[in-house]
Enzyme design. Structure first.
Site, PDB file in Angstrom:
ATOM      1  N   GLY A 108     -12.224   7.483  11.360  1.00  0.00           N
ATOM      2  CA  GLY A 108     -12.207   8.665  12.206  1.00  0.00           C
ATOM      3  C   GLY A 108     -13.336   9.571  11.777  1.00  0.00           C
ATOM      4  N   SER A 109     -13.390  10.730  12.377  1.00  0.00           N
ATOM      5  CA  SER A 109     -14.514  11.624  12.092  1.00  0.00           C
ATOM      6  C   SER A 109     -14.563  12.051  10.627  1.00  0.00           C
ATOM      7  CB  SER A 109     -14.428  12.863  12.998  1.00  0.00           C
ATOM      8  OG  SER A 109     -13.159  13.493  12.866  1.00  0.00           O
ATOM      9  N   GLU A 143     -13.941  10.393   8.077  1.00  0.00           N
ATOM     10  CA  GLU A 143     -14.324   9.302   7.175  1.00  0.00           C
ATOM     11  C   GLU A 143     -15.803   8.944   7.267  1.00  0.00           C
ATOM     12  OE1 GLU A 143     -10.664  10.093   7.395  1.00  0.00           O
ATOM     13  OE2 GLU A 143     -11.370   9.074   9.208  1.00  0.00           O
ATOM     14  N   GLU A 184      -3.948   1.243  11.832  1.00  0.00           N
ATOM     15  CA  GLU A 184      -3.903   1.409  10.378  1.00  0.00           C
ATOM     16  C   GLU A 184      -2.845   0.539   9.711  1.00  0.00           C
ATOM     17  OE1 GLU A 184      -4.065   3.829  12.571  1.00  0.00           O
ATOM     18  OE2 GLU A 184      -5.768   5.119  12.073  1.00  0.00           O
ATOM     19  N   HIS A 232      -7.641   7.469   8.117  1.00  0.00           N
ATOM     20  CA  HIS A 232      -8.058   8.695   8.783  1.00  0.00           C
ATOM     21  C   HIS A 232      -7.020   9.799   8.618  1.00  0.00           C
ATOM     22  CE1 HIS A 232      -9.828  11.459  11.520  1.00  0.00           C
ATOM     23  NE2 HIS A 232      -8.988  11.236  12.524  1.00  0.00           N
ATOM     24  N   HIS A 262      19.986  -7.292  -0.685  1.00  0.00           N
ATOM     25  CA  HIS A 262      19.807  -6.888   0.706  1.00  0.00           C
ATOM     26  C   HIS A 262      21.177  -6.624   1.334  1.00  0.00           C
ATOM     27  CE1 HIS A 262      18.373  -7.934   5.055  1.00  0.00           C
ATOM     28  NE2 HIS A 262      18.528  -6.645   4.873  1.00  0.00           N
ATOM     29  N   GLY A 278      10.277  -6.294   3.255  1.00  0.00           N
ATOM     30  CA  GLY A 278      10.962  -6.649   4.487  1.00  0.00           C
ATOM     31  C   GLY A 278      10.461  -5.890   5.693  1.00  0.00           C
TER      32      GLY A 278
END
Length: 526
Positions: free
Chosen positions: A25-26, A28, A47, A70, A280, A400
């Protein structure tokens, strides 16, 4: 005087972090400006896929990897995928762009308010440097913390910092080395070896950290020297032992009572490289049978601290394996032949039973194939049919969290271009990381994706039955054609209708990414 950016790039280059996974993004762009020629930027379209690819890449290489996100929005998009990296103890170094310093307080658009708190408690360390001159040191700390803790770290950097001149001390980070030695002391070693050597009927439980640390073959030597049964720890994300070895008893069930039942008759359970335990489904009972002693060896201090029973030693499992091999000076116990594979179950045409698919993978692909698996409803079928005898053969989302499979497979294939890599992906989970197909196409990754389409969330249906909620809404996902989706991203794709066609397609190794869609019958995880 070099800029902060130049010192940071030099440091990353010296540490070998020259592959950057990101979606810019800007905020970065100033960090990415003037990347040295030796750097490679791997673009992902979401992402979550970015972190999944980086997770697979770092696990396959065994080295930290740089992720560029970002601000707050991109970091938030990545958090679901980050849970898998945390559970796998993957050393990701996440660098996120921040607004210019004068704009953070007024909360201008794209400000990351209280950035270090955003990613906690997922990351092991998070910071935003107090001034531009501290950026190189903070970046070095992010890298070292990731290495030492084996956990993702997070650094937020205002984008106006990168063009600031570094101070005289900045270059001190370039040659730093931070190491840790975790070998048991003399007394610890004596007590541990005494417990193992004198055990009448020991059992060995191995976790995914064994494969991550490159100890797969060493674990086999230890098991054969002990001559004892071997289990893999529950909620397995890497395979630490050959699954058809005559001493292997399978993956422990992820419930308290069945784990305890598995240990009946054993006076000692030695757990190497795993938490105790990552349960789990809630199946209560005694943690251990009466008279069973458990000793856990792990590098993960937090895993040792939170275990509900047993003794723990925070040390490198590799050092402990070496110690025990020296103490057990008897020759390895003959193991006999590896266990044969049963004939695969079949389903009513036109669908295939997952076992038929996995038998085809086993027979048609090379023995050193690396599999990235995210098809949870086919778990029992997978272990019945596969024969995995080499390190780095199996990857699974460690927490998971769906969305690791496709991006993770792309990351593993990027890291190991000379090794066959296959993603075994369910139609429910595929949608979480589908944009990774575009990255695979752009980089011409020689990856095979076997897409198992059963039109439902199979594992969720199984768990609904376990909880007594079999008819909850949102279980079915009809109407998905992943061949058309893949082609739209630039990946060759085809739908196969039978076992013979599937085997014929698999026998031809790809020179780029491909997706094979197979309609399968609904099965249960266990």
């Amino acid at each position: 005087m070099p800029t902060v950016r130049r010192v940071a790039h030099d440091f990353l280059e010296r540490r070998g972090l020259t592959t950057v996974f990101g979606n810019p993004g800007s905020n970065e762009l100033p960090f990415l400006a003037d990347l040295p020629d030796g750097f490679r930027y791997v673009l992902g379209l979401h992402e979550g896929a970015v972190v999944g690819m980086a997770d697979g890449y770092a696990q396959a290489t065994g080295r930290p990897v740089l992720v560029n996100l970002h601000a707050a929005s991109g970091s938030g998009n990545a958090m679901g995928a980050l849970t898998n990296a945390v559970a796998a103890r993957t050393p990701l170094v996440v660098v996120a762009g921040q607004q210019v310093r004068p704009a953070i307080g007024p909360e201008a658009n794209l400000s990351n308010v209280d950035a270090p708190s955003l990613m906690k408690p997922l990351v092991g360390w998070a910071a935003e440097p107090a001034c531009a001159q501290d950026v190189p040191r903070a970046l070095a700390q992010a890298v070292f913390e990731a290495e030492l803790q084996r956990r993702p770290t997070y650094l937020s950097v205002p984008y106006d910092d990168w063009d600031v001149d570094a101070d005289d001390n900045a270059s001190a980070v370039l040659d730093r080395q931070v190491q840790r030695a975790a070998v048991p002391s003399g007394e610890q070693a004596r007590l541990l070896t005494e417990a193992v050597v004198t055990a009448r009927r020991p059992a060995l439980v191995l976790g995914g950290d064994i494969d991550t640390a490159g100890l797969f073959d060493d674990a086999v030597r230890l098991a054969e020297r002990l001559g004892c049964p071997v289990w893999a720890a529950p909620s397995l994300f890497r395979l630490p032992f050959p699954n058809r070895h005559p001493q292997f008893r399978g993956v422990l069930p992820a419930g308290i009572e069945p784990v305890s039942r598995a240990f009946e008759g054993h006076d000692l359970v030695l757990v190497l490289g795993a938490p105790v335990f990552r349960y789990h489904e809630y199946l209560p009972g005694r943690y251990l049978p009466e008279g069973t002693r458990l000793i856990q060896v792990t590098e993960d201090a937090s895993a040792a601290a939170r275990a509900p029973m047993g003794e723990a030693l925070v040390a490198e499992p590799g050092a402990v394996i070496d110690l025990l091999l020296k103490a057990l000076d008897a020759p390895n116990t003959p193991t006999g032949d590896y266990r044969s594979v049963p004939a695969p179950l079949t389903a009513e045409a036109p669908r295939l039973h997952p076992e038929e698919v996995f038998a085809a993978l086993r027979d048609e692909l090379p023995g050193d194939t690396a599999y990235v698996v995210e098809s949870t409803s086919t778990n029992s079928s997978w272990w019945r049919q596969m024969d995995l005898r080499r390190p780095g053969s199996y990857y699974f989302p460690a927490a998971g969290g769906l969305g690791f499979g496709l991006p993770g497979a792309v990351g593993v294939a990027l890291a190991q271009p000379d090794r066959p890599v296959v993603g075994v992906i369910g139609d429910g989970s595929a949608n979480y990381g589908i944009t990774a197909l575009w990255t695979a196409a752009q980089h011409r990754v020689p990856l095979t994706v076997v897409l198992l389409r059963n039109g439902t969330y199979g594992a969720l249906r199984w768990f609904g039955d376990l909880l007594g909620v079999p008819d909850a809404p949102g279980m079915d996902i009809p109407g998905l054609d992943f061949t058309r989706i893949a082609e739209g991203y630039g990946v060759a794709a085809q739908h196969v209708d039978g076992v013979a066609e599937l085997r014929a397609v698999l026998s031809q190794l790809p020179d780029g990414p491909r997706l094979i869609q197979v309609d399968t019958a609904l099965t249960t995880p266990s």
